[in-house]
Design an enzyme around this catalytic site. Structure first.
Site, PDB file in Angstrom:
ATOM      1  CB  CYS A 133      40.856  43.540  41.665  1.00  0.00           C
ATOM      2  SG  CYS A 133      41.857  43.281  43.371  1.00  0.00           S
ATOM      3  CG  HIS A 149      34.942  37.441  36.769  1.00  0.00           C
ATOM      4  ND1 HIS A 149      36.507  36.421  36.146  1.00  0.00           N
ATOM      5  CD2 HIS A 149      34.813  36.543  37.493  1.00  0.00           C
ATOM      6  CE1 HIS A 149      36.548  35.437  37.204  1.00  0.00           C
ATOM      7  NE2 HIS A 149      35.487  35.368  37.456  1.00  0.00           N
ATOM      8  CG  ASN A 204      37.665  37.424  32.992  1.00  0.00           C
ATOM      9  OD1 ASN A 204      37.160  37.877  33.633  1.00  0.00           O
ATOM     10  ND2 ASN A 204      38.555  37.545  32.494  1.00  0.00           N
TER      11      ASN A 204
END
Length: 315
Positions: free
Chosen positions: A114, A184, A214
């Protein structure tokens, strides 16, 4: 915490690790703040989604507060396989959180991806990719303290500018028993730049555990091409599923049946109006005109939304 809600048709219940060893690409609903909650997970499971994540939960709050546990984590018998994602920076706090959810979920995931400022400032999320020893310690401690050997412990990361550092982080996590790693394919600074699928491929080639790709996967065709490009064992999707929860079943845009299913599930679960409405706004984005959006997006009650859907779509 655990509701007994009417169950929908599920994909055959499977241990997450069995999914990764099935020979098929695992189709995964990403952790999404506010959105990947029980009603939406119930919906995507009807449309070929194999594995679902909860939204990210701050482990310290979850352990400390019964109120946080009740509001952040709801599940039922049909909600499997399920991964609970935590933000954490202390190994024992993550272990305590994992112990609480262990009877109700199939694994936990540590958020190391995040990039939001508040998370980084608190020592959570993507700043952990620069603390491989801490990540290793957290994974190892959960592995050692949870008795169930089938309970998975995974991590979700972003990549470094210097990919050698990412490979090193992944190999350290693998050495202490991480079940799989979701990558990611952007760095902390990157937001809307193209995803580095080549980096995911290099990470995949450097590891023997499953790797999940991702980033920017909007259709089943995208998922298939990313699998071909990277060799990833699983594909995790966020916004693509918000826009089309039936994406993994091969639909190009949200079918009316899926909108009907969402209405039924949301009403059944007592989903708050804002969440119910926002999901519909996402789902109908591609199938409504500008004029229709102007009307639909400002509706302010469940009954108004239901009337609109009935009048315009027969839902």
């Amino acid at each position: 915490m655990v509701g007994d809600v009417v169950e929908t048709k599920q994909c055959q219940l499977k241990d997450p690790m069995d999914l990764f060893h099935s020979g098929q690409v695992v189709k995964i609903c990403a952790p999404m703040v506010r959105y990947s909650k029980l009603p939406f997970r119930t919906l995507v499971r009807k449309y070929s989604c194999d594995l679902c994540y909860t939204p990210m939960i701050v482990a310290a709050d979850f352990v400390r507060s019964a109120k946080a546990r009740d509001s952040e984590f709801t599940t039922n018998k049909g909600d499997h396989p399920l991964i609970v994602q935590f933000a954490a920076k202390e190994a024992q706090v993550l272990c305590d959180a994992a112990r609480i959810v262990c009877p109700f979920a199939d694994g936990i995931d540590l958020n190391c991806g995040c990039p939001q400022r508040w998370a980084m400032a608190e020592g959570y999320g993507a700043c952990l990719i620069n603390k491989p020893e801490l990540v290793r310690d957290m994974v190892r401690r959960v592995r050692n303290q949870i008795d169930n050997p089938r309970f998975s412990v995974s991590i979700k990361i972003r990549i470094h500018e210097d990919l050698k550092r990412t490979v090193d982080l992944c190999q350290k996590a693998e050495a202490c028993g991480v079940s799989w790693i979701t990558v990611h394919g952007r760095s902390i600074e990157e937001r809307h730049q193209p995803v580095h699928y080549d980096a995911i491929k290099i990470i995949k080639q450097s590891m023997s555990i499953p790797i999940v790709a991702n980033g920017d996967i909007k259709t089943l065709k995208d998922a298939e091409s990313v699998h071909q490009l990277t060799g990833a064992d699983g594909i995790m999707v966020a916004r693509g599923l918000l826009a089309n929860p039936a994406m993994f079943a091969g639909y190009e845009e949200t079918p009316l049946k899926c909108i009907q299913d969402w209405v039924d599930i949301a009403l059944d679960h007592g989903t708050p109006f804002t969440c119910f409405h926002h999901h519909l706004m996402y789902m109908m984005e591609r199938i409504t005109s500008k004029q229709e959006k102007k009307v639909f997006n400002v509706l302010s009650s469940t009954s108004a939304v239901l009337d609109y859907l009935n009048d315009h779509y027969g839902v």
